[in-house]
Design an enzyme around this catalytic site. Structure first.
Site, PDB file in Angstrom:
ATOM      1  NE  ARG A   1      -3.733  -1.357   1.251  1.00 17.42           N
ATOM      2  CZ  ARG A   1      -3.628  -2.676   1.012  1.00 17.42           C
ATOM      3  NH1 ARG A   1      -3.036  -3.113  -0.080  1.00 17.42           N
ATOM      4  NH2 ARG A   1      -4.120  -3.564   1.852  1.00 17.42           N
TER       5      ARG A   1
ATOM      6  CG  ASP B   1       9.117  10.788  -5.651  1.00 17.57           C
ATOM      7  OD1 ASP B   1       8.289  10.166  -4.950  1.00 17.57           O
ATOM      8  OD2 ASP B   1       9.131  12.029  -5.765  1.00 17.57           O
TER       9      ASP B   1
ATOM     10  CG  HIS C   1      -7.970  -2.996  -1.728  1.00 16.07           C
ATOM     11  ND1 HIS C   1      -8.960  -2.086  -2.046  1.00 16.07           N
ATOM     12  CD2 HIS C   1      -6.872  -2.259  -1.426  1.00 16.07           C
ATOM     13  CE1 HIS C   1      -8.475  -0.851  -1.931  1.00 16.07           C
ATOM     14  NE2 HIS C   1      -7.217  -0.933  -1.564  1.00 16.07           N
ATOM     15  CB  THR C   2      -6.324 -10.004  -2.735  1.00 14.22           C
ATOM     16  OG1 THR C   2      -6.540 -11.362  -2.342  1.00 14.22           O
ATOM     17  CG2 THR C   2      -4.832  -9.815  -3.007  1.00 14.22           C
TER      18      THR C   2
ATOM     19  CG  HIS D   1      -1.072   5.314  -0.521  1.00 17.93           C
ATOM     20  ND1 HIS D   1      -1.781   5.933   0.484  1.00 17.93           N
ATOM     21  CD2 HIS D   1      -1.878   4.316  -0.973  1.00 17.93           C
ATOM     22  CE1 HIS D   1      -2.956   5.345   0.637  1.00 17.93           C
ATOM     23  NE2 HIS D   1      -3.027   4.344  -0.224  1.00 17.93           N
ATOM     24  CG  ASP D   2       6.612   6.755  -3.288  1.00 19.79           C
ATOM     25  OD1 ASP D   2       6.686   7.966  -3.021  1.00 19.79           O
ATOM     26  OD2 ASP D   2       7.522   6.131  -3.857  1.00 19.79           O
TER      27      ASP D   2
ATOM     28  CG  ASP E   1      -6.686 -15.446  -2.711  1.00 19.68           C
ATOM     29  OD1 ASP E   1      -7.267 -14.332  -2.636  1.00 19.68           O
ATOM     30  OD2 ASP E   1      -6.768 -16.306  -1.825  1.00 19.68           O
TER      31      ASP E   1
ATOM     32  N   PRO F   1      -6.683   7.705  -4.890  1.00 19.80           N
ATOM     33  CG  PRO F   1      -6.510   5.831  -6.253  1.00 19.80           C
ATOM     34  CD  PRO F   1      -5.668   6.801  -5.471  1.00 19.80           C
TER      35      PRO F   1
ATOM     36  CB  VAL G   1       1.989  11.497  -4.517  1.00 17.79           C
ATOM     37  CG1 VAL G   1       2.157  12.979  -4.212  1.00 17.79           C
ATOM     38  CG2 VAL G   1       0.883  10.928  -3.617  1.00 17.79           C
TER      39      VAL G   1
END
Length: 314
Positions: free
Chosen positions: A65, A77, A191-192, A69-70, A250, A161, A73
């Protein structure tokens, strides 16, 4: 480079000379970038992630995650790692990210072997891949050679998002990063693994409509979640994003969307919107549709998000 990934200087845009923002193909990255300068980089990062994973398996989805998120943006980096009162990590969507200690641990070990060579951004990219592997996902070749960013602002996280986003909003945000609808469904499939706090979805369980809960949810599942996240209860309690398989990489996440058991509203919408539903069905191997292999496509989309990132050069 300094030994820690967190103490790099944070530049505020108001203090910068004019900044050029460009869309680049991977910032000159390539697989095996450190083959000569630091040949043990991948094994060191892998062993570090594995060591932390053994004591805390939840670190795997945390690292995945964080990397996503990196990338979303300023590009991949490493700017999510930088400390500062208004840095990216302080933005609301990033405040619950986990795994910073793993990156710092790997950085410390790499500095003792090849000082000043490996970027924190590359360490995070490799750690994200290794996290997927540790949760039974497939590996992929990670292009390396990124430069660490120096711009880190909480306001830049506004384009991440969100859990209430419609499919159209999600598609726009992904398209802005050079990603198509298939990439969207594939990467949300991450999100699994992992969890979400009750505060981010409990509104779906109570008074969502005049007649009760979100009608896109399985009624039995609503009851199950209400027991775990009672109205006015502990909003910080965490629930697996992939019901029944939150620790394994999965396709059960997509099966849960089909069955009305998506935890986040933005996730469940991938099934109720026809433009994304087809890709969910293809990952599930629905007869009559050209199938997609989630493990294979996830690696491709991860490389794509890195190669089509927006980098800021001051």
């Amino acid at each position: 480079m300094e030994m820690s990934c967190f103490n790099q200087r944070v530049f505020l845009l108001t203090l910068l000379l004019p900044i050029v923002v460009i869309l680049v193909e991977g910032q000159g990255t390539r697989v095996g970038f450190y083959s000569t300068s630091c040949p043990k980089v991948e094994s060191i990062v892998s062993s570090t992630v594995q060591s932390h994973f053994k004591s805390d398996p939840t670190i795997a989805p945390g690292l995945l995650r964080m990397h996503f998120h990196d990338c979303f943006v300023q590009g991949c980096d490493g700017s999510i790692l930088i400390d500062g009162p208004n840095a990216e990590k302080t933005a609301p969507p990033n405040q619950l990210l986990r795994g910073y200690e793993v990156i710092d641990d790997a950085k410390t070990q790499l500095e003792s072997v090849c000082p000043g060579v490996v970027s924190c951004a590359d360490i995070l990219a490799l750690a994200a891949r290794d996290s997927v592997v540790l949760t039974s996902g497939a590996s992929w070749a990670v292009p390396t050679g990124r430069r660490d960013g120096t711009v880190s602002q909480s306001s830049d996280a506004n384009n991440l998002p969100g859990f209430r986003d419609t499919v159209d909003v999600q598609k726009k945000k992904f398209a802005d990063k050079g990603l198509n609808t298939q990439d969207l469904v594939t990467l949300v499939g991450g999100h699994t693994t992992g969890t979400a706090a009750c505060q981010f979805f409990s509104y779906r369980l109570y008074n969502f409509t005049s007649t009760g809960a979100d009608p896109s949810m399985n009624p039995a599942f609503v009851s199950q979640l209400q027991a775990l996240c009672p109205q006015n209860g502990d909003g910080s309690r965490r629930i697996g994003l992939d019901n029944g398989s939150a620790n394994k990489f999965d396709t059960s996440f997509f099966a849960n969307l089909r069955d009305g058991k998506g935890i986040l509203e933005s996730d469940q919408r991938l099934w109720t919107d026809n433009s994304t539903k087809t890709f969910v069905q293809r990952f599930l191997g629905v007869r009559g549709l050209l199938g997609l292999t989630f493990n294979v496509e996830f690696g491709k989309s991860m490389v794509k998000i890195k190669n089509n990132a927006i980098y800021t050069i001051g």
